[in-house]
Write a protein that holds these residues in place. Structure first.
Motif, PDB file in Angstrom:
ATOM      1  N   ALA A 159       6.343   5.633   0.483  1.00 35.00           N
ATOM      2  CA  ALA A 159       6.455   6.819   1.339  1.00 35.00           C
ATOM      3  C   ALA A 159       5.435   7.904   0.823  1.00 35.00           C
ATOM      4  O   ALA A 159       4.567   8.524   1.364  1.00 35.00           O
ATOM      5  N   PHE A 160       4.838   7.595  -0.677  1.00 30.49           N
ATOM      6  CA  PHE A 160       3.913   8.527  -0.988  1.00 30.49           C
ATOM      7  C   PHE A 160       2.576   8.179  -0.514  1.00 30.49           C
ATOM      8  O   PHE A 160       1.810   9.087  -0.237  1.00 30.49           O
ATOM      9  N   ARG A 185       7.375  16.130  -3.849  1.00 30.08           N
ATOM     10  CA  ARG A 185       6.958  14.792  -3.837  1.00 30.08           C
ATOM     11  C   ARG A 185       6.080  14.407  -2.726  1.00 30.08           C
ATOM     12  O   ARG A 185       4.863  13.870  -2.802  1.00 30.08           O
ATOM     13  N   TYR A 186       6.352  15.066  -1.692  1.00 27.24           N
ATOM     14  CA  TYR A 186       5.526  14.680  -0.317  1.00 27.24           C
ATOM     15  C   TYR A 186       4.742  16.088   0.031  1.00 27.24           C
ATOM     16  O   TYR A 186       4.069  16.003   1.258  1.00 27.24           O
ATOM     17  N   THR A 187       4.357  16.839  -0.952  1.00 31.88           N
ATOM     18  CA  THR A 187       3.647  18.191  -0.399  1.00 31.88           C
ATOM     19  C   THR A 187       2.813  18.341  -1.773  1.00 31.88           C
ATOM     20  O   THR A 187       1.261  18.168  -1.588  1.00 31.88           O
ATOM     21  N   THR A 224       7.879  15.184  -9.041  1.00 33.79           N
ATOM     22  CA  THR A 224       8.229  14.339  -7.958  1.00 33.79           C
ATOM     23  C   THR A 224       9.873  14.192  -7.661  1.00 33.79           C
ATOM     24  O   THR A 224      10.480  13.478  -7.000  1.00 33.79           O
ATOM     25  N   SER A 250       2.549   9.266   2.900  1.00 38.18           N
ATOM     26  CA  SER A 250       2.262  10.955   2.825  1.00 38.18           C
ATOM     27  C   SER A 250       0.681  11.196   2.755  1.00 38.18           C
ATOM     28  O   SER A 250       0.189  12.073   3.296  1.00 38.18           O
ATOM     29  N   THR A 251       0.183  10.819   1.531  1.00 32.72           N
ATOM     30  CA  THR A 251      -1.291  10.878   1.044  1.00 32.72           C
ATOM     31  C   THR A 251      -2.247  10.438   2.010  1.00 32.72           C
ATOM     32  O   THR A 251      -3.202  11.235   2.647  1.00 32.72           O
ATOM     33  N   GLU A 255      10.470   7.392   3.447  1.00 35.93           N
ATOM     34  CA  GLU A 255      11.445   7.053   2.334  1.00 35.93           C
ATOM     35  C   GLU A 255      12.749   6.613   2.870  1.00 35.93           C
ATOM     36  O   GLU A 255      13.323   5.803   2.329  1.00 35.93           O
ATOM     37  N   LYS A 301       9.801   4.634  -3.947  1.00 33.96           N
ATOM     38  CA  LYS A 301       8.871   5.933  -3.688  1.00 33.96           C
ATOM     39  C   LYS A 301       7.459   5.681  -3.145  1.00 33.96           C
ATOM     40  O   LYS A 301       7.105   6.438  -2.548  1.00 33.96           O
ATOM     41  N   LEU A 329       4.801  15.879   4.763  1.00 36.34           N
ATOM     42  CA  LEU A 329       6.138  16.008   4.223  1.00 36.34           C
ATOM     43  C   LEU A 329       6.951  15.358   5.155  1.00 36.34           C
ATOM     44  O   LEU A 329       7.827  14.471   4.561  1.00 36.34           O
ATOM     45  N   GLY A 386       6.459  11.513   4.555  1.00 34.13           N
ATOM     46  CA  GLY A 386       6.798  11.129   3.370  1.00 34.13           C
ATOM     47  C   GLY A 386       8.298  10.845   3.504  1.00 34.13           C
ATOM     48  O   GLY A 386       8.969   9.914   3.001  1.00 34.13           O
TER      49      GLY A 386
END
Length: 179
Positions: free
Chosen positions: A97-98, A66-68, A60, A101-102, A161, A94, A154, A157
């Motif tokens: 944003a994680f 971190r975002y893929t 990360t 993204s997830t 962030e 973070k 991505l 995220g």
């Protein structure tokens, strides 16, 4: 009078349906989550929390990974909804944003990896049914679905962030001004 009886039955029926849904969760998803949480915690203890955190920090360090890659691994291995627990390996700023993204990826992954989120498979199969009726293959659809999902996670995220960091700076500025 029939209207009042129907209203009372509907009112109680709503709570009965809620109770049935709750019992479904108690006998289905809650034991699954407990088993997954136990297995992941055991694995982390077996490997060593320091090593897992060090690996997560390497994965990360850069926003692209971190975002893929990190959310992809979380969704692929832990599936929905357990995948969000990978956020525990990230710094507090973070985590939002994680999560964003997830959560945006648990749907697009179903075309190639239906185990990751079988509850959302109906959307993919609905689109795939239309593609099949046109006489086209669903393989390219599943791959495009996955690739677009990676791009979207991505983007979400990175944007989340940025927003989170702005909100943290504004809060700190307001706290300093008040002091």
């Amino acid at each position: 009078m029939d209207f009042l009886i129907s209203l009372a039955e509907g009112f109680i029926g709503m709570f009965q349906e809620g109770g049935d849904t709750f019992m479904g969760m108690v006998t289905d998803i809650i034991p699954l989550l407990i088993a997954l949480i136990t297995a992941v915690n055991a694995l982390v203890k077996f490997i060593g929390e320091e090593r897992v955190f060090a690996f997560a920090q390497k994965c990360t360090k850069y926003f692209f990974l971190r975002y893929t890659i990190f959310p992809f691994l979380a969704v692929f291995f832990l599936t929905n909804p357990m995948c969000y627990t990978f956020g525990r390996f990230l710094p507090e700023n973070k985590k939002p944003a994680f999560y964003d993204s997830t959560v945006s990826f648990v749907h697009p992954v179903t075309g190639l990896f239906p185990h990751a989120n079988p509850a959302e498979l109906f959307v993919y199969t609905g689109v795939a049914a239309g593609i099949t009726q046109l006489g086209l293959s669903t393989g390219p659809l599943a791959l495009r679905f996955l690739l677009v999902g990676i791009v979207v996670m991505l983007l979400r995220g990175v944007v989340t962030e940025y927003i989170t960091n702005r909100m943290i700076k504004n809060r700190e500025r307001n706290e300093n001004a008040a002091a």
